[in-house]
Structures are given as structure tokens and as C-alpha cells.
Design a protein around this motif. Structure first.
Motif, PDB file in Angstrom:
ATOM      1  N   ARG A  81      -4.029  -4.421   3.567  1.00 31.31           N
ATOM      2  CA  ARG A  81      -3.627  -3.100   4.066  1.00 31.31           C
ATOM      3  C   ARG A  81      -3.522  -2.083   2.939  1.00 31.31           C
ATOM      4  O   ARG A  81      -3.973  -0.941   3.079  1.00 31.31           O
ATOM      5  N   ILE A  82      -2.924  -2.480   1.835  1.00 32.48           N
ATOM      6  CA  ILE A  82      -2.759  -1.554   0.714  1.00 32.48           C
ATOM      7  C   ILE A  82      -4.117  -1.148   0.157  1.00 32.48           C
ATOM      8  O   ILE A  82      -4.362   0.036  -0.123  1.00 32.48           O
ATOM      9  N   ARG A  83      -5.022  -2.107   0.004  1.00 36.18           N
ATOM     10  CA  ARG A  83      -6.353  -1.814  -0.550  1.00 36.18           C
ATOM     11  C   ARG A  83      -7.114  -0.836   0.357  1.00 36.18           C
ATOM     12  O   ARG A  83      -7.654   0.167  -0.124  1.00 36.18           O
ATOM     13  N   VAL A  84      -7.129  -1.095   1.657  1.00 38.91           N
ATOM     14  CA  VAL A  84      -7.842  -0.214   2.574  1.00 38.91           C
ATOM     15  C   VAL A  84      -7.137   1.132   2.686  1.00 38.91           C
ATOM     16  O   VAL A  84      -7.777   2.184   2.716  1.00 38.91           O
ATOM     17  N   GLY A  85      -5.797   1.107   2.742  1.00 39.82           N
ATOM     18  CA  GLY A  85      -5.048   2.352   2.856  1.00 39.82           C
ATOM     19  C   GLY A  85      -5.298   3.294   1.701  1.00 39.82           C
ATOM     20  O   GLY A  85      -5.480   4.502   1.890  1.00 39.82           O
ATOM     21  N   ARG A  86      -5.345   2.750   0.489  1.00 37.52           N
ATOM     22  CA  ARG A  86      -5.611   3.588  -0.676  1.00 37.52           C
ATOM     23  C   ARG A  86      -7.055   4.079  -0.694  1.00 37.52           C
ATOM     24  O   ARG A  86      -7.326   5.202  -1.148  1.00 37.52           O
ATOM     25  N   ARG A  87      -7.973   3.257  -0.193  1.00 41.42           N
ATOM     26  CA  ARG A  87      -9.373   3.667  -0.178  1.00 41.42           C
ATOM     27  C   ARG A  87      -9.614   4.827   0.776  1.00 41.42           C
ATOM     28  O   ARG A  87     -10.386   5.738   0.465  1.00 41.42           O
ATOM     29  N   ILE A  88      -8.946   4.815   1.932  1.00 43.90           N
ATOM     30  CA  ILE A  88      -9.183   5.872   2.926  1.00 43.90           C
ATOM     31  C   ILE A  88      -8.131   6.971   2.856  1.00 43.90           C
ATOM     32  O   ILE A  88      -8.232   7.968   3.568  1.00 43.90           O
ATOM     33  N   GLY A  89      -7.098   6.804   2.012  1.00 45.25           N
ATOM     34  CA  GLY A  89      -6.091   7.850   1.862  1.00 45.25           C
ATOM     35  C   GLY A  89      -5.038   7.858   2.949  1.00 45.25           C
ATOM     36  O   GLY A  89      -4.455   8.904   3.238  1.00 45.25           O
ATOM     37  N   SER A  90      -4.767   6.713   3.568  1.00 50.29           N
ATOM     38  CA  SER A  90      -3.764   6.636   4.621  1.00 50.29           C
ATOM     39  C   SER A  90      -2.438   6.149   4.047  1.00 50.29           C
ATOM     40  O   SER A  90      -2.273   4.968   3.737  1.00 50.29           O
ATOM     41  N   ALA A  91      -1.482   7.067   3.914  1.00 51.16           N
ATOM     42  CA  ALA A  91      -0.164   6.692   3.404  1.00 51.16           C
ATOM     43  C   ALA A  91       0.542   5.761   4.372  1.00 51.16           C
ATOM     44  O   ALA A  91       1.295   4.875   3.962  1.00 51.16           O
ATOM     45  N   ALA A  92       0.307   5.965   5.672  1.00 51.13           N
ATOM     46  CA  ALA A  92       0.952   5.113   6.669  1.00 51.13           C
ATOM     47  C   ALA A  92       0.499   3.667   6.523  1.00 51.13           C
ATOM     48  O   ALA A  92       1.310   2.734   6.606  1.00 51.13           O
ATOM     49  N   LEU A  93      -0.796   3.474   6.274  1.00 55.65           N
ATOM     50  CA  LEU A  93      -1.322   2.116   6.133  1.00 55.65           C
ATOM     51  C   LEU A  93      -0.839   1.482   4.829  1.00 55.65           C
ATOM     52  O   LEU A  93      -0.523   0.290   4.789  1.00 55.65           O
ATOM     53  N   VAL A  94      -0.763   2.262   3.758  1.00 49.70           N
ATOM     54  CA  VAL A  94      -0.237   1.741   2.489  1.00 49.70           C
ATOM     55  C   VAL A  94       1.219   1.341   2.654  1.00 49.70           C
ATOM     56  O   VAL A  94       1.648   0.267   2.207  1.00 49.70           O
ATOM     57  N   ALA A  95       2.006   2.217   3.301  1.00 50.83           N
ATOM     58  CA  ALA A  95       3.424   1.908   3.522  1.00 50.83           C
ATOM     59  C   ALA A  95       3.580   0.652   4.371  1.00 50.83           C
ATOM     60  O   ALA A  95       4.473  -0.172   4.126  1.00 50.83           O
ATOM     61  N   ASP A  96       2.714   0.494   5.356  1.00 52.99           N
ATOM     62  CA  ASP A  96       2.776  -0.695   6.192  1.00 52.99           C
ATOM     63  C   ASP A  96       2.428  -1.945   5.383  1.00 52.99           C
ATOM     64  O   ASP A  96       2.987  -3.021   5.611  1.00 52.99           O
ATOM     65  N   GLY A  97       1.503  -1.809   4.424  1.00 57.41           N
ATOM     66  CA  GLY A  97       1.176  -2.930   3.558  1.00 57.41           C
ATOM     67  C   GLY A  97       2.335  -3.306   2.647  1.00 57.41           C
ATOM     68  O   GLY A  97       2.627  -4.492   2.441  1.00 57.41           O
ATOM     69  N   LEU A  98       3.014  -2.302   2.108  1.00 56.93           N
ATOM     70  CA  LEU A  98       4.187  -2.570   1.280  1.00 56.93           C
ATOM     71  C   LEU A  98       5.291  -3.227   2.100  1.00 56.93           C
ATOM     72  O   LEU A  98       6.026  -4.088   1.606  1.00 56.93           O
TER      73      LEU A  98
END
Length: 358
Positions: free
Chosen positions: A186-203
Motif C-alpha cells: 500500500r505504501i509503495r503504490v500510494g507514494r507512486r500515485i500520490g494518494s495520502a489516504a493509501l499511504v496512511a492506510d499502509g502505515l
């Protein structure tokens, strides 16, 4: 004064972008370019803006559904052990993993809704659906914390023996591995597409993994005959979920209040000040709408410039801004003459134009 609004997606290769603009400097003469540029608003090919946005949504959806399957399998395996063993600590961890898996549902819906085109009513599009999904995610995390804490307290008041301890320990280890894999993805994809929500969900998933390790401690305590160890670890897990809840709520609040990383504002200001013809940057405003950034800037230019020259500076500023700020979807650039810099002059200028002639 000139208002200049543009939309540009910089996720495509810079070389392709330059090829799209070869007509600005190639076969056509400079005067023809200036004339058509003034007559027609500067805009990039709509496909260059839409396709990357759709692709980022596809990548986000793929990450969500795959992680949903992974966490679902992990939670199901843990639930079986909970039924066999009666471990409250493992129950709390299982509830947390279920809650984390379910966050994929509102986020997935938000990605789908966010792909809809802007309308006359929703002129910025539907990217804010991600922020609404964030509120649902916070509510789900809160519910899992309450459920885990309530069950642990009941078990503290009414102790019970925990059985199948090796399986409980194994389930905790499985929970850690499953969450860590999902977190990395989730963190890898979230950072690639710029989705803070997805990065936060990965954390969030990564934190879940560490709470799963606490189940090993509960199993070890129970093996030593400490009946209180399992419910105490269950309470600890509930407290850990509460800390995750606090961080998640803070992130959602910041998004709803249009907060951005100050470093992004610094990058934008530096890029604008470097544009030839810009004397000063009066204001820069950035906001996230979903996983795309939007910018507004007020620039000060020479008052003696023609409307066309001021427009060209604004066009150059917008172009440089989209290269300097990652994931910037649109930019609106306004130019003020140095004789009347700043928005506080606008009211006086309007009154002067409308005053009856004598």
C-alpha cells in the motif's frame, strides 16, 4: 492584470510533453504562436490529464483489492484460532485486522467516484470522496478499538483459560507477516500515485503488524500460567489501536482543512520566482483534492507589459510550476502589475472602472 488558469498532469514523460509543444517553437513563426496563444487559452491535451488520473486510480484500486484479499485471509485464519483457543489478545488483533481490511471498501469506492469528470455542480470533480472515505476509516478503527477494549475488560473481570497456545502464537506471527506485506504494498503504490489516504492506510497496516506480535507475548504469558497475561495484552492492543486512531484522525483532519506539506509551498514559490519576468510572488495556495494537487498563485510583473506579454509570463509560470511540484493537476496563475500588486487593490480598481465619468 491577467487571470491565467491551467490544468496539467506531469506524470507523463517530460520528453513527450516537449513533443506536444514543438509547435510553439517549430514550423510556425513566433508571431503566429503569440497570436494564437493569446486568442486560445493555454491548455494541454485533455488525454494527458485524464489518462494518468485514470491509471493512478486503477493502481490504487488494484492495491486495495489485493490487500483486502491478503488481510481477509489473515483475519480468517486468526478467527479460527480465536474460536478454538478463546484468546482475547488474538481476538483484539483479529478485529483490528478485519477493520483494516474493511478500510479497502470505502477507499475503493472513493477511487471509483473520484474518476468521474467534473460537472457544473462539482467543478473540482469528485476527488474529495477520498476524504469522506477517510472519515469512514477513522470510524471503523474507533469501533475496533472499542470492541477490543470491551472484550479484554470482560476477560479481566472473568478470567478464562487460553488453549491451543502454539496456534495462538502462530496466528500472531501470521498476523504480523500479513500486515507487513500489505503495508509495504500500500505504501509503495500510494507514494507512486500520490494518494495520502493509501499511504496512511499502509502505515496503519504496519502498526497492526506490530500489535500482532503482542499476541506472542500473550501466548508466552499463558504458557507460564499467567491467566491475566492474555486480557492484559488485549488491553494493550486496544490502546495501540487508539494511538493509530489518533494519527489517522489527524491526517483526515489535515486533509479536510486543506493542509499541505510546507515544503511543497516552498518548491512552488522557488519555481515561480525563477520565471523570467516575475518580480515577486504575492501568494501561493495549494490544496489536495483526492490524490491530486491544485495550485493558485499571484505574481507581480512589470506594469508596462502588454496583456500578451503578461499572459506569456503566466503561461511560463504555470508550466514551470507543474514541473516543480509533484502530482500537480491544475494551476491558476494571476498576474498583477507592480503599480498595483496584491489583491487588496482589486476592489479600488473595480470601483474606479464603474465610477460615472465627469
Amino acid at each position: 492584470m491577467t487571470d491565467h488558469g491551467h490544468g496539467h498532469d506531469h506524470s507523463r514523460d517530460h520528453g513527450r510533453h516537449e513533443r506536444d509543444h514543438d509547435h510553439h517553437h517549430g514550423g510556425r513563426t513566433a508571431w503566429w504562436h503569440r497570436l494564437t496563444h493569446a486568442a486560445v487559452p493555454h491548455s494541454h491535451d485533455s488525454r494527458a490529464k485524464v489518462d494518468p488520473a485514470l491509471e493512478s486510480s486503477r493502481q490504487g484500486l488494484r492495491a486495495l483489492w489485493l490487500s483486502l484479499v491478503g488481510l481477509g485471509i489473515t483475519a480468517l485464519a486468526q478467527a479460527v484460532i480465536v474460536v478454538l483457543s478463546g484468546s482475547v489478545a488474538l481476538l483484539g488483533d483479529t478485529l483490528h485486522n478485519v477493520a483494516d481490511a474493511l478500510t479497502a471498501v470505502p477507499l475503493g469506492i472513493a477511487f471509483l467516484v473520484g474518476r468521474r469528470a467534473a460537472t457544473r455542480a462539482y467543478t473540482y470533480g469528485y476527488g474529495r470522496a477520498e476524504d469522506l472515505a477517510g472519515i469512514i476509516i477513522v470510524a471503523v478503527i474507533a469501533a475496533s478499538a472499542v470492541a477490543a477494549a470491551g472484550t479484554a475488560v470482560v476477560r479481566l473481570l472473568h478470567p478464562a483459560e487460553v488453549t491451543h497456545l502454539p496456534w495462538v502464537a502462530a496466528a500472531g506471527l501470521v498476523g504480523f507477516l500479513g500486515n507487513e506485506l500489505v503495508a509495504q504494498y500500500r505504501i509503495r503504490v500510494g507514494r507512486r500515485i500520490g494518494s495520502a489516504a493509501l499511504v496512511a492506510d499502509g502505515l496503519h497496516a504496519r502498526t497492526d503488524g506490530y500489535t500482532s506480535l503482542a499476541v506472542l507475548a500473550a501466548a508466552g504469558g499463558a504458557a507460564l500460567g499467567w491467566r491475566w497475561a492474555d486480557p492484559v495484552v488485549g488491553v494493550v492492543i486496544a490502546v495501540a489501536i487508539t494511538f493509530v486512531l489518533r494519527d489517522a484522525a489527524r491526517e483526515v483532519y489535515r486533509r479536510l482543512m486543506d493542509a499541505v506539506d510546507p515544503d511543497l509551498v516552498d518548491q512552488a514559490e522557488s519555481a515561480l520566482r525563477a520565471v523570467d519576468g516575475v518580480q515577486d510572488v504575492a501568494a501561493v495556495r495549494l490544496r489536495w483534492i483526492g490524490h491530486r494537487l491544485h495550485a493558485e498563485a499571484e505574481l507581480v510583473v512589470d506594469a508596462k507589459l502588454s496583456l500578451l506579454a503578461a499572459h506569456e509570463i503566466a503561461a511560463d509560470a504555470e508550466h514551470q510550476l507543474t514541473h516543480a511540484v509533484p502530482r500537480l493537476a491544475t494551476a491558476t496563475v494571476h498576474t498583477d502589475p507592480d503599480s498595483h500588486p496584491g489583491g487588496h487593490h482589486h476592489t479600488a480598481l473595480s470601483h474606479r472602472r464603474r465610477a460615472p465619468s465627469r
